[in-house]
Design a protein around this motif. Structure first.
Motif, PDB file in Angstrom:
ATOM      1  N   ALA A   1       0.828  -1.212   0.000  1.00  0.00           N
ATOM      2  CA  ALA A   1       0.000   0.000   0.000  1.00  0.00           C
ATOM      3  C   ALA A   1       0.859   1.258   0.000  1.00  0.00           C
TER       4      ALA A   1
ATOM      5  N   ILE B   1      -4.427  -6.385  -1.044  1.00  0.00           N
ATOM      6  CA  ILE B   1      -3.294  -6.795  -1.881  1.00  0.00           C
ATOM      7  C   ILE B   1      -2.669  -8.063  -1.315  1.00  0.00           C
TER       8      ILE B   1
ATOM      9  N   THR C   1       2.527   1.091 -11.512  1.00  0.00           N
ATOM     10  CA  THR C   1       1.927   1.631 -10.286  1.00  0.00           C
ATOM     11  C   THR C   1       2.475   3.012  -9.981  1.00  0.00           C
TER      12      THR C   1
ATOM     13  N   ARG D   1      -3.408  -0.685  -8.788  1.00  0.00           N
ATOM     14  CA  ARG D   1      -2.788  -0.269  -7.528  1.00  0.00           C
ATOM     15  C   ARG D   1      -2.366   1.187  -7.589  1.00  0.00           C
TER      16      ARG D   1
ATOM     17  N   LYS E   1      -5.005   3.163  -6.384  1.00  0.00           N
ATOM     18  CA  LYS E   1      -5.386   2.699  -5.043  1.00  0.00           C
ATOM     19  C   LYS E   1      -6.677   1.876  -5.062  1.00  0.00           C
TER      20      LYS E   1
ATOM     21  N   THR F   1      -7.854  -1.705  -4.690  1.00  0.00           N
ATOM     22  CA  THR F   1      -7.330  -3.009  -4.278  1.00  0.00           C
ATOM     23  C   THR F   1      -8.420  -3.998  -3.887  1.00  0.00           C
TER      24      THR F   1
END
Length: 451
Positions: free
Chosen positions: A75, A252, A303, A386, A389, A391
């Motif tokens: 994260a 995740i 990402t 990801r 954000k 997930t």
């Protein structure tokens, strides 16, 4: 014939260069991490089959636990990337310090868990001679858990600000120390005792502590990191910040666990079909795992690029970066698919001299060629998601693709319908293809709404 406009071509070129600049060291890092397992296997194979089996089983256990915990920490990368893209550099260090508390907690939990995991091996029916050796390996390796998770938190911070070359150098140093320590501690060279599997675990732990020390040295010594003030103050754990990291990272971690678990479950299915089928499966899966390292590195870079663009308030650029990352990942795997299909017999014979195993492995590598394309597209989409954000929905997609589609189909085809080793691989292809389609649709719809 119509051609793309120069501005678009220039944009494609620039984005490709940016992704490869960030992703290149990450690709090499993933390959180096795989090399650690390769050298462990080669060296333990010289000790004996029981010791090799113990390390193989122990590696499967600790690696599954590690990926779950690492997923939670992941994260941090998109969070740092968005702050970095927005120019909120002052907010990065407090977030990283909270992630370090989380990493320390995860490291301690994994340390404790690994010290007692061998008690469950006997219950699973593992051969009694293997259990104590696997336990020694896991207990020795457990000493590296606190260090590797703190190192991973610092690595994810570095990735988030698009500084990925130091990550590669740190990993290569860890690999070198791991190889040297393996040689000394497994076989008893240079005056050290011959510890076998326990020595292999200690060598891995020593490599982990080396990586942490190297990462800390780089962060302290490189002026490009000093601007963030990561170690200028001490922060105690902050509940709301930790909850935000957990809410983003836990899906995740669960997704990585579900993905790892389905491959372990399919390996058990192949074990029911005999030693030749199981050995051939391991050959094909090892080849697929090696080629997967490149799109995995690209996915991590995607990402970062998507997060930076969103942080700058440019959702269209984030969408473009996401789809470029997916396209590069998928394109590379198309090339790998062709190479695997055409060179399947040569590759199989490289792994084994057993003609029966080589023949089955070559047939599975044909399926692995199809596997490649889906695998590249799904990991590329995961990296893009990801970055925004997202997930929770990807976690649910992985659950459905692997455990509602892939594993039941693998069981039905391989065991119930007697398709042999081909059946479980068809199940895996179906699951991965489902994941690839759904994850890409998810990014398509979500990124369109962001604009």
């Amino acid at each position: 014939m119509m051609t793309a406009s120069p501005p678009l071509l220039e944009r494609l070129r620039a984005e490709t260069v940016a992704l490869l600049h960030i992703g290149g060291p990450l690709m090499a890092t993933q390959v180096a991490q795989m090399a650690m397992g390769f050298f462990d296997t080669v060296m333990m194979g010289r000790v004996g089959p029981v010791e090799l089996a113990a390390v193989a089983i122990g590696t499967g256990l600790w690696h599954t636990l590690f990926l779950f915990a690492l997923g939670i920490l992941m994260a941090l990368s998109p969070s740092v990337a968005q702050l970095h893209g927005a120019g909120h550099h002052g907010a990065i260090a407090p977030l990283v310090r909270q992630a370090l508390w989380l990493a320390a907690g995860l490291g301690i939990l994994c340390f404790i868990t690994l010290r007692y995991l061998d008690t469950g091996l006997a219950v699973l029916g593992i051969e009694p001679a293997i259990v104590p050796i696997a336990g020694d390996y896991l207990r020795a390796l457990s000493w590296g858990m606190p260090s590797i998770f703190i190192c991973m938190a610092l690595r994810l911070f570095s990735e988030g600000i698009a500084r990925t070359q130091p990550v590669l150098w740190v990993t290569l140093l860890g690999l070198l120390v791991n190889i040297i320590a393996n040689y000394a501690l497994i076989f008893g060279h240079w005056g050290f005792p011959a510890l076998g599997a326990q020595g292999c675990g200690l060598a891995t732990a020593l490599g982990m502590w080396t990586m942490l020390a190297a990462m800390m040295a780089i962060l302290h010594g490189d002026r490009r990191y000093r601007r963030y003030g990561l170690f200028q103050r001490w922060d105690w754990p902050h509940g709301p910040s930790l909850r935000l990291l957990l809410m983003l990272g836990l899906p995740i971690g669960i997704g990585l666990f579900l993905e790892t678990a389905v491959f372990a479950a399919v390996a058990l299915l192949l074990g029911k079909l005999g030693a030749i089928a199981a050995a051939a499966h391991q050959v094909a899966l090892n080849v697929a795992a090696m080629t997967f390292m490149i799109p995995l590195g690209l996915s991590m870079a995607t990402t970062v690029r998507v997060g930076h663009a969103l942080g700058r308030g440019e959702p269209a650029a984030a969408r473009f970066s996401g789809f470029m990352g997916i396209a590069l990942s998928g394109g590379f795997m198309v090339v790998m698919a062709v190479l695997l299909f055409t060179g399947r017999e040569v590759i199989a014979r490289f792994y084994t001299d057993n003609l029966d195993v080589a023949a089955v492995a070559a047939s599975l590598l044909q399926l692995a060629a199809l596997f490649q394309i889906s695998d590249g597209l799904q990991v590329g989409a995961l990296g893009a998601l990801r970055g925004v954000k997202d997930t929770r929905m990807p976690m649910l997609i992985i659950l459905v693709a692997y455990w509602v589609i892939a594993f039941p189909l693998a069981w039905q085809l391989g065991i119930r319908l007697n398709w042999g080793p081909t059946g479980p691989w068809v199940g895996l292809i179906a699951g991965l293809s489902t994941a690839a389609v759904l994850l890409n649709l998810r990014f398509w719809r979500l990124s369109a709404r962001l604009g």
